[in-house]
Write an enzyme that holds these catalytic residues in place. Structure first.
Site, PDB file in Angstrom:
ATOM      1  N   TYR A  40      30.900  70.684  86.769  1.00 36.17           N
ATOM      2  CA  TYR A  40      30.534  69.342  87.223  1.00 36.17           C
ATOM      3  C   TYR A  40      29.034  69.335  87.522  1.00 36.17           C
ATOM      4  O   TYR A  40      28.593  69.761  88.581  1.00 36.17           O
ATOM      5  CB  TYR A  40      31.358  68.975  88.464  1.00 36.17           C
ATOM      6  CG  TYR A  40      31.027  67.646  89.102  1.00 36.17           C
ATOM      7  CD1 TYR A  40      30.627  66.553  88.334  1.00 36.17           C
ATOM      8  CD2 TYR A  40      31.127  67.473  90.479  1.00 36.17           C
ATOM      9  CE1 TYR A  40      30.337  65.334  88.929  1.00 36.17           C
ATOM     10  CE2 TYR A  40      30.846  66.253  91.081  1.00 36.17           C
ATOM     11  CZ  TYR A  40      30.443  65.192  90.295  1.00 36.17           C
ATOM     12  OH  TYR A  40      30.145  63.981  90.880  1.00 36.17           O
ATOM     13  N   ASP A  80      32.219  67.213  83.382  1.00 33.16           N
ATOM     14  CA  ASP A  80      31.305  66.081  83.524  1.00 33.16           C
ATOM     15  C   ASP A  80      29.895  66.644  83.528  1.00 33.16           C
ATOM     16  O   ASP A  80      29.440  67.198  84.526  1.00 33.16           O
ATOM     17  CB  ASP A  80      31.616  65.336  84.832  1.00 33.16           C
ATOM     18  CG  ASP A  80      30.657  64.181  85.091  1.00 33.16           C
ATOM     19  OD1 ASP A  80      29.794  63.915  84.240  1.00 33.16           O
ATOM     20  OD2 ASP A  80      30.767  63.558  86.167  1.00 33.16           O
ATOM     21  N   HIS A 115      35.636  57.589  85.255  1.00 37.90           N
ATOM     22  CA  HIS A 115      35.668  58.399  84.032  1.00 37.90           C
ATOM     23  C   HIS A 115      37.072  58.360  83.423  1.00 37.90           C
ATOM     24  O   HIS A 115      38.055  58.063  84.120  1.00 37.90           O
ATOM     25  CB  HIS A 115      35.343  59.859  84.355  1.00 37.90           C
ATOM     26  CG  HIS A 115      33.981  60.093  84.897  1.00 37.90           C
ATOM     27  ND1 HIS A 115      32.962  60.657  84.158  1.00 37.90           N
ATOM     28  CD2 HIS A 115      33.460  59.850  86.134  1.00 37.90           C
ATOM     29  CE1 HIS A 115      31.878  60.765  84.913  1.00 37.90           C
ATOM     30  NE2 HIS A 115      32.151  60.278  86.118  1.00 37.90           N
TER      31      HIS A 115
END
Length: 264
Positions: free
Chosen positions: A109, A151, A255
């Site tokens: 992330y 991500d 998302h």
């Protein structure tokens, strides 16, 4: 372990707040492994029971209260839990494991980077670039077949955002971020599975802001979430999907999930 493997990745933006849509996703898609980002919960109170009831008994967590946090939930055994502190400040932004077939799975992330694309005016932007640089140094030393998902908070291609021209000065699509991500990709010869299966300029957004009352009306998406594979792992991939309809589910994340299937 079967010859086929289905792996999903999703920035869930609080796993406890969205446990209903996570379990719905698992019921509908039935991946073998789910990688979550932005879980926003410490390990001790991670909602592991709903996942165990669905067969995801192997759980590797790296949590943090209210912010960040990553998790890998799996029906297949996971070995060699390893966390990298690419942020260099203790934030829970990475968890890595080894799969039974020897492939490493890295769940990451990347920091968003704040609002101003200037490391002097905005230290968070500098931290983001430094994070990617540390990832690049790590990537250069990789000698194992690896799948890296998560991500990345960068939309690299012009067609990865709703307006290249309007977002050139917006964090997530600035030239300096794209250049940093390109260096990371080249450092190991990573294959971008999204664009491997859906070549540019095909539509492939994974994120839409909460600021729009109806995200479908103006469709201002960005491709911030990615799955990258070492060449040998990419050769085993048989399909890649972005599940855009999940953005319209009840209490959605901003998302949507990515799913890649492999035949090893």
């Amino acid at each position: 372990m079967s010859d086929t493997l289905k792996i999903a990745s999703w920035n869930i933006n609080s796993v406890r707040a969205r446990i209903d849509i996570v379990t719905r996703f698992l019921e509908e898609e039935r991946p073998d492994i789910l990688c979550l980002q932005e879980t926003k919960v410490v390990n001790d109170i991670f909602p592991g029971d709903p996942f165990r009831r669905m067969g995801y008994v192997h759980q590797v967590l790296n949590g943090q209260r209210m912010h960040h946090g990553v998790a890998i939930l799996s029906k297949v055994p996971l070995d060699e839990n390893l966390n990298h502190d690419w942020q260099d400040n203790g934030e829970a932004r990475h968890v890595g494991v080894r799969l039974p077939n020897g492939v490493r799975l890295e769940n990451v992330y990347v920091p968003a980077g704040g609002d101003i694309p200037d490391r002097v005016l905005n230290p968070k932007f500098g931290q983001k670039l430094d994070f990617i640089e540390r990832m690049t140094r790590w990537s250069e030393t990789l000698a194992e077949p690896t799948l890296m998902v998560g991500d990345f908070n960068i939309a690299p291609l012009e067609c990865d955002v709703w307006s290249h021209k309007q977002l050139l000065d917006v964090v997530s699509h600035t030239p300096v971020e794209v250049e940093a991500l390109t260096r990371l990709q080249q450092s190991h010869g990573w294959i971008d599975l999204g664009r491997h299966f859906h070549p540019a300029p095909a539509r492939l957004y994974t994120w839409w802001s909460y600021r729009s009352k109806d995200w479908t009306a103006n469709d201002r998406g960005r491709r911030l979430d990615h799955m990258w594979a070492s060449p040998t792992v990419a050769a085993a991939a048989t399909g890649h999907r972005v599940l855009e309809p999940c953005r319209s589910w009840l209490k959605p994340s901003d998302h949507v999930p990515l799913v890649t299937e492999f035949s090893f």
